[in-house]
Design a protein around this motif. Structure first.
Motif, PDB file in Angstrom:
ATOM      1  N   THR A 196       1.926  15.553  -4.712  1.00  0.00           N
ATOM      2  CA  THR A 196       1.303  15.817  -5.956  1.00  0.00           C
ATOM      3  C   THR A 196       1.213  14.472  -6.593  1.00  0.00           C
ATOM      4  O   THR A 196       1.864  13.446  -6.211  1.00  0.00           O
ATOM      5  CB  THR A 196       2.146  16.405  -7.278  1.00  0.00           C
ATOM      6  OG1 THR A 196       3.471  15.669  -7.247  1.00  0.00           O
ATOM      7  CG2 THR A 196       2.600  17.881  -6.522  1.00  0.00           C
ATOM      8  N   ASP A 197       0.156  14.430  -7.628  1.00  0.00           N
ATOM      9  CA  ASP A 197      -0.228  13.206  -8.194  1.00  0.00           C
ATOM     10  C   ASP A 197       1.260  12.667  -9.000  1.00  0.00           C
ATOM     11  O   ASP A 197       1.348  11.648  -9.350  1.00  0.00           O
ATOM     12  CB  ASP A 197      -1.373  13.318  -9.153  1.00  0.00           C
ATOM     13  CG  ASP A 197      -2.729  13.332  -8.234  1.00  0.00           C
ATOM     14  OD1 ASP A 197      -2.391  13.066  -6.923  1.00  0.00           O
ATOM     15  OD2 ASP A 197      -3.816  13.348  -8.995  1.00  0.00           O
ATOM     16  N   ALA A 198       1.719  13.668  -9.805  1.00  0.00           N
ATOM     17  CA  ALA A 198       2.999  13.175 -10.660  1.00  0.00           C
ATOM     18  C   ALA A 198       3.954  12.603  -9.684  1.00  0.00           C
ATOM     19  O   ALA A 198       4.690  11.680 -10.106  1.00  0.00           O
ATOM     20  CB  ALA A 198       3.619  14.621 -11.070  1.00  0.00           C
ATOM     21  N   GLU A 199       4.226  13.227  -8.296  1.00  0.00           N
ATOM     22  CA  GLU A 199       5.039  12.586  -7.359  1.00  0.00           C
ATOM     23  C   GLU A 199       4.954  11.196  -7.260  1.00  0.00           C
ATOM     24  O   GLU A 199       5.427  10.147  -7.201  1.00  0.00           O
ATOM     25  CB  GLU A 199       5.375  13.356  -6.111  1.00  0.00           C
ATOM     26  CG  GLU A 199       6.271  12.564  -5.093  1.00  0.00           C
ATOM     27  CD  GLU A 199       7.568  12.708  -5.745  1.00  0.00           C
ATOM     28  OE1 GLU A 199       8.537  12.122  -5.284  1.00  0.00           O
ATOM     29  OE2 GLU A 199       7.904  13.930  -6.165  1.00  0.00           O
ATOM     30  N   MET A 200       3.258  10.957  -7.125  1.00  0.00           N
ATOM     31  CA  MET A 200       2.835   9.416  -6.675  1.00  0.00           C
ATOM     32  C   MET A 200       3.075   8.450  -7.874  1.00  0.00           C
ATOM     33  O   MET A 200       3.399   7.418  -7.846  1.00  0.00           O
ATOM     34  CB  MET A 200       1.395   9.502  -6.348  1.00  0.00           C
ATOM     35  CG  MET A 200       1.052  10.022  -4.833  1.00  0.00           C
ATOM     36  SD  MET A 200       1.630   8.639  -3.769  1.00  0.00           S
ATOM     37  CE  MET A 200       0.241   7.519  -4.059  1.00  0.00           C
ATOM     38  N   THR A 201       2.923   9.058  -9.147  1.00  0.00           N
ATOM     39  CA  THR A 201       3.329   8.513 -10.311  1.00  0.00           C
ATOM     40  C   THR A 201       4.652   8.096 -10.196  1.00  0.00           C
ATOM     41  O   THR A 201       4.807   6.776 -10.455  1.00  0.00           O
ATOM     42  CB  THR A 201       2.807   9.516 -11.654  1.00  0.00           C
ATOM     43  OG1 THR A 201       1.445   9.694 -11.563  1.00  0.00           O
ATOM     44  CG2 THR A 201       3.198   8.352 -12.721  1.00  0.00           C
ATOM     45  N   ALA A 212       0.916  -1.381   0.051  1.00  0.00           N
ATOM     46  CA  ALA A 212      -0.212   0.032   0.010  1.00  0.00           C
ATOM     47  C   ALA A 212       0.965   1.292   0.154  1.00  0.00           C
ATOM     48  O   ALA A 212       1.975   1.364   0.914  1.00  0.00           O
ATOM     49  CB  ALA A 212      -1.028  -0.090   1.170  1.00  0.00           C
ATOM     50  N   VAL A 213       0.458   2.293  -0.792  1.00  0.00           N
ATOM     51  CA  VAL A 213       1.088   3.464  -0.624  1.00  0.00           C
ATOM     52  C   VAL A 213       0.061   4.801  -0.823  1.00  0.00           C
ATOM     53  O   VAL A 213      -0.770   4.936  -1.397  1.00  0.00           O
ATOM     54  CB  VAL A 213       1.876   3.603  -2.158  1.00  0.00           C
ATOM     55  CG1 VAL A 213       2.603   5.097  -2.121  1.00  0.00           C
ATOM     56  CG2 VAL A 213       2.708   2.411  -2.481  1.00  0.00           C
ATOM     57  N   HIS A 214       0.479   5.498   0.422  1.00  0.00           N
ATOM     58  CA  HIS A 214      -0.396   6.750   0.554  1.00  0.00           C
ATOM     59  C   HIS A 214       0.629   7.796   0.767  1.00  0.00           C
ATOM     60  O   HIS A 214       1.513   7.890   1.624  1.00  0.00           O
ATOM     61  CB  HIS A 214      -1.236   6.474   1.634  1.00  0.00           C
ATOM     62  CG  HIS A 214      -2.239   7.681   1.996  1.00  0.00           C
ATOM     63  ND1 HIS A 214      -2.580   8.316   1.081  1.00  0.00           N
ATOM     64  CD2 HIS A 214      -2.728   8.134   3.130  1.00  0.00           C
ATOM     65  CE1 HIS A 214      -3.700   9.373   1.593  1.00  0.00           C
ATOM     66  NE2 HIS A 214      -3.576   9.361   2.690  1.00  0.00           N
ATOM     67  N   CYS A 215       0.507   8.809   0.372  1.00  0.00           N
ATOM     68  CA  CYS A 215       1.420  10.203   0.492  1.00  0.00           C
ATOM     69  C   CYS A 215       1.089  10.991   1.591  1.00  0.00           C
ATOM     70  O   CYS A 215       1.157  12.240   1.211  1.00  0.00           O
ATOM     71  CB  CYS A 215       1.610  10.977  -0.923  1.00  0.00           C
ATOM     72  SG  CYS A 215      -0.103  11.290  -1.591  1.00  0.00           S
ATOM     73  N   TYR A 216       0.287  10.524   2.757  1.00  0.00           N
ATOM     74  CA  TYR A 216       0.060  11.376   3.857  1.00  0.00           C
ATOM     75  C   TYR A 216       0.443  10.511   4.961  1.00  0.00           C
ATOM     76  O   TYR A 216       1.024   9.371   4.790  1.00  0.00           O
ATOM     77  CB  TYR A 216      -1.606  11.630   3.953  1.00  0.00           C
ATOM     78  CG  TYR A 216      -1.870  12.986   4.762  1.00  0.00           C
ATOM     79  CD1 TYR A 216      -1.216  14.190   4.341  1.00  0.00           C
ATOM     80  CD2 TYR A 216      -2.387  12.844   5.943  1.00  0.00           C
ATOM     81  CE1 TYR A 216      -1.538  15.230   5.245  1.00  0.00           C
ATOM     82  CE2 TYR A 216      -2.722  13.908   6.579  1.00  0.00           C
ATOM     83  CZ  TYR A 216      -2.181  15.177   6.462  1.00  0.00           C
ATOM     84  OH  TYR A 216      -2.203  16.257   7.090  1.00  0.00           O
ATOM     85  N   TYR A 217       0.388  11.022   6.269  1.00  0.00           N
ATOM     86  CA  TYR A 217       0.858  10.243   7.464  1.00  0.00           C
ATOM     87  C   TYR A 217       0.212   9.043   7.428  1.00  0.00           C
ATOM     88  O   TYR A 217      -1.006   8.798   7.284  1.00  0.00           O
ATOM     89  CB  TYR A 217       0.533  11.353   8.624  1.00  0.00           C
ATOM     90  CG  TYR A 217       1.288  12.646   8.616  1.00  0.00           C
ATOM     91  CD1 TYR A 217       2.687  12.568   8.464  1.00  0.00           C
ATOM     92  CD2 TYR A 217       0.586  13.664   8.332  1.00  0.00           C
ATOM     93  CE1 TYR A 217       3.342  13.840   8.552  1.00  0.00           C
ATOM     94  CE2 TYR A 217       1.307  14.967   8.283  1.00  0.00           C
ATOM     95  CZ  TYR A 217       2.669  14.965   8.344  1.00  0.00           C
ATOM     96  OH  TYR A 217       3.392  16.221   8.147  1.00  0.00           O
ATOM     97  N   ALA A 218       0.788   8.008   8.278  1.00  0.00           N
ATOM     98  CA  ALA A 218       0.589   6.556   8.242  1.00  0.00           C
ATOM     99  C   ALA A 218      -0.442   6.411   9.057  1.00  0.00           C
ATOM    100  O   ALA A 218      -1.444   5.669   8.997  1.00  0.00           O
ATOM    101  CB  ALA A 218       1.842   5.764   8.754  1.00  0.00           C
TER     102      ALA A 218
END
Length: 636
Positions: free
Chosen positions: A410-415, A364-370
């Motif tokens: 950003t979504d680009a960073e998540m990509t 799982a990957v989420h770009c906010y705090y765990a």
């Protein structure tokens, strides 16, 4: 020696004259608290509130007034401190009312008892969402400050300990009797006219008030097992599903027209924050200066495409991913609860745990705090081997810092991160990855982007404020960048040799600018109600690099995302998914009292007898896997 008489102080004189107020302070302060509570909650007090809400449900408000009076009297008698009683009574009403007001603005739902377990998440979002102190709030604060000062001059007479205990004990027992004997008792609360309205909690709180609504919702904390739950009952459902094939054809799918050679493709879920096709507003008089979702529209010609009916509006992302990852419906759980925090507290069936048993690596990957929505504990219980959160990103690209200090990844960073994890994966195992983005999170303001990056609005219908148009520019810019993410991911994975399925969908709609203005002023929605069906149908794209036939999925529930993906590509399915695929023949979604019929129409009427049977069977299987003995796992 001659006695010297001292002149009483001014304070003592005022106190002596105002002490008789102790007889009226409890009913007076409790009434003022009730009025201020409802003023804060609603943002206004009009004659319509009195005629439409208060008078038709007067017993609920009278019982609330009595409860507040008992609390005040118990505190005042026990401590002999009327200022303390004023402060506590006022806070007990006004704080839940303020929380309800802000939650309704942000998420379309009021303050629930189970929100107390989400305090850190709530303060984080509220602090960064641009909510403003309302007139009702500061005026109520001023009123209670004056009451506090007045209470300083009110004194209880000195009495013995027994008299004090009796004076405090009687109202305390009364308060407990009201809470446990009336508000928390389903039989008694309905007897006094508080009728459950779990599907429309905003209306429920309007009709019965914040305090009565909050307390009666405690009744829903207990999840009761379905009638007749047993191993035999679960097995009967599974046997029935195995004996019939009611699954929709999904014409053009790999299962129906492919060669069936791919049995363990890599699967990547991407749930994109607040993503819906804002270009749809062009049919309602809004004109943008550029194409917003070219990739979404392009891929509809070579992938499975439809809508996912979301259980959330304005927030509650975790509810949507809970449904998508499990096949479980929040419809069966207490309204407004957060399953990740309250129920996913032990290892539990999900698409991740199922695929893990099939030999998949799960990530799982989420770009906010765990810790947000307790994903750090929920994800492992759902079968994820690895969880990458914001803490694991090094100097990520961020945007939109007007409300969110430092901006959002950003979504680009998540990509880039998704591609990085793909390239660094263990190539001896197929991969299941679940990614959740953050860039386009509420709230919206055109100051979030430089002018040269913002989507511009060339034309818009009358009646939309400049503030809302600015917020819409911000939102549309985020949608454009989310669509770019979809395009970049599909472009990248179309070049890899291994089979990959990419499932991409949005989690929920949000208020944009001033409430529902962008929806109602354009005619996109005819209702200022967060439960309006058109504000819950999110884009759903199921694409693969080994099949390029278009498939019209139609509208399905968020809890159908995993079963439909498995069905489209002919993957071996667990028993729950088999049941949910067959269920599509009788309804596509049942969420917050709204049924999406097989023809795609939205219906708020009661379920038919056949639909009720399928609905009850879904709950039987879900209860078994969430709370029961997991009999259904024996059939996997």
């Amino acid at each position: 020696m001659q006695n010297v008489k001292t002149k009483p102080s001014v304070f003592a004189g005022i106190t002596r004259r105002l002490s008789p107020l102790r007889y009226v302070m409890a009913p007076l302060v409790s009434l003022i608290t009730l009025v201020c509570t409802e003023w804060i909650h609603r943002g206004e007090l009009t004659m319509a509130v009195l005629t439409d809400n208060v008078l038709p449900h007067l017993p609920a408000f009278l019982l609330t007034w009595l409860l507040l009076g008992c609390i005040y009297q118990a505190l005042a008698r026990a401590t002999r401190l009327h200022p303390l009683a004023v402060a506590v009574t006022g806070l007990l009403g006004c704080i839940p009312a303020a929380v309800t007001y802000f939650k309704l603005k942000l998420r379309g739902e009021p303050f629930f008892p189970w929100d107390l377990s989400q305090f850190s998440e709530a303060t984080d979002v509220v602090g960064k969402s641009g909510v403003e102190l309302q007139t009702s709030m500061w005026v109520s604060g001023l009123i209670f400050a004056l009451l506090f000062v007045l209470a300083c001059f009110v004194r209880e007479p000195k009495t013995g300990i027994r008299a004090r205990l009796l004076g405090a004990g009687i109202p305390a027992v009364g308060a407990l009797a009201l809470v446990f004997g009336v508000f928390i008792s389903p039989t008694v609360s309905q007897l006094v006219g508080i009728t459950p309205d779990m599907w429309m909690q905003n209306r429920y709180y309007r009709n019965y008030g914040v305090i009565a609504g909050f307390l009666t919702n405690i009744q829903n904390l207990q999840v009761d097992k379905p009638d007749g739950y047993s191993q035999e009952a679960v097995q009967a459902i599974i046997d029935k599903d195995a004996s019939q094939d009611l699954a929709p054809e999904f014409e053009g799918s790999y299962k129906n027209e492919g060669d069936g050679s791919v049995t363990q493709p890599n699967i990547i879920f991407v749930m994109n924050e607040s993503f819906w096709d804002v270009a749809e507003l062009e049919e309602y008089g809004v004109e943008f200066d550029q194409e917003i979702t070219p990739n979404l529209h392009r891929l509809m010609e070579s992938a499975a495409y439809g809508k996912a009916y979301s259980p959330s509006f304005g927030g509650g992302t975790c509810d949507v991913e809970f449904e998508a990852l499990t096949g479980y419906s929040v419809e069966f759980l207490p309204s407004g609860c957060k399953p990740f925090q309250q129920h996913v507290t032990r290892p539990m069936f999900s698409v991740a745990s199922y695929l893990k048993e099939q030999g998949y690596a799960t990530q799982a990957v989420h770009c906010y705090y765990a810790k947000f929505w307790s994903r750090n504990t929920a994800y492992p219980n759902l079968g994820f081997d690895e969880f990458i959160s914001l803490e694991d990103f090094e100097n990520p690209e961020k945007k939109r810092d007007y409300y969110w200090g430092g901006g959002l990844v950003t979504d680009a960073e998540m990509t880039r991160r998704i591609i990085q994890e793909w390239e660094e994966r263990d190539k001896d195992q197929p991969l299941f990855m679940h990614a959740v983005t953050m860039q386009n999170h509420t709230s919206y303001n055109e100051a979030n982007y430089p002018e040269e990056e913002l989507v511009d609005i060339v034309k818009a219908p009358e009646g939309i404020s400049d503030k809302t148009l600015g917020a819409l520019r911000d939102f549309a810019t985020g949608v454009k960048e989310a669509d770019a993410m979809l395009g970049e991911l599909t472009d990248y994975f179309s070049q890899v040799d291994e089979p990959v399925i990419l499932v991409f969908w949005g989690d929920h709609y949000n208020p944009i600018g001033s409430g529902y203005e962008v929806y109602t002023a354009t005619g996109y929605s005819s209702s200022q109600d967060s439960e309006a069906p058109e504000l819950h149908q999110m884009p759903l794209m199921i694409w693969s690099n080994y099949w390029d036939e278009p498939v019209d999925i139609g509208t399905v529930a968020a809890y159908e995302i995993s079963p439909v993906t498995f069905e489209l590509y002919g993957l071996e399915q667990p028993a729950l998914f088999d049941h949910l695929i067959d269920q599509l023949s009788v309804y596509r979604s049942r969420t917050h009292g709204v049924t999406i019929q097989p023809d795609g129409s939205a219906d708020t009427e009661e379920l038919t007898e056949e639909q009720t049977q399928w609905f009850d069977e879904h709950w039987m299987l879900q209860y078994d896997l969430m709370f029961g003995q997991e009999y259904a796992l024996g059939e996997q």
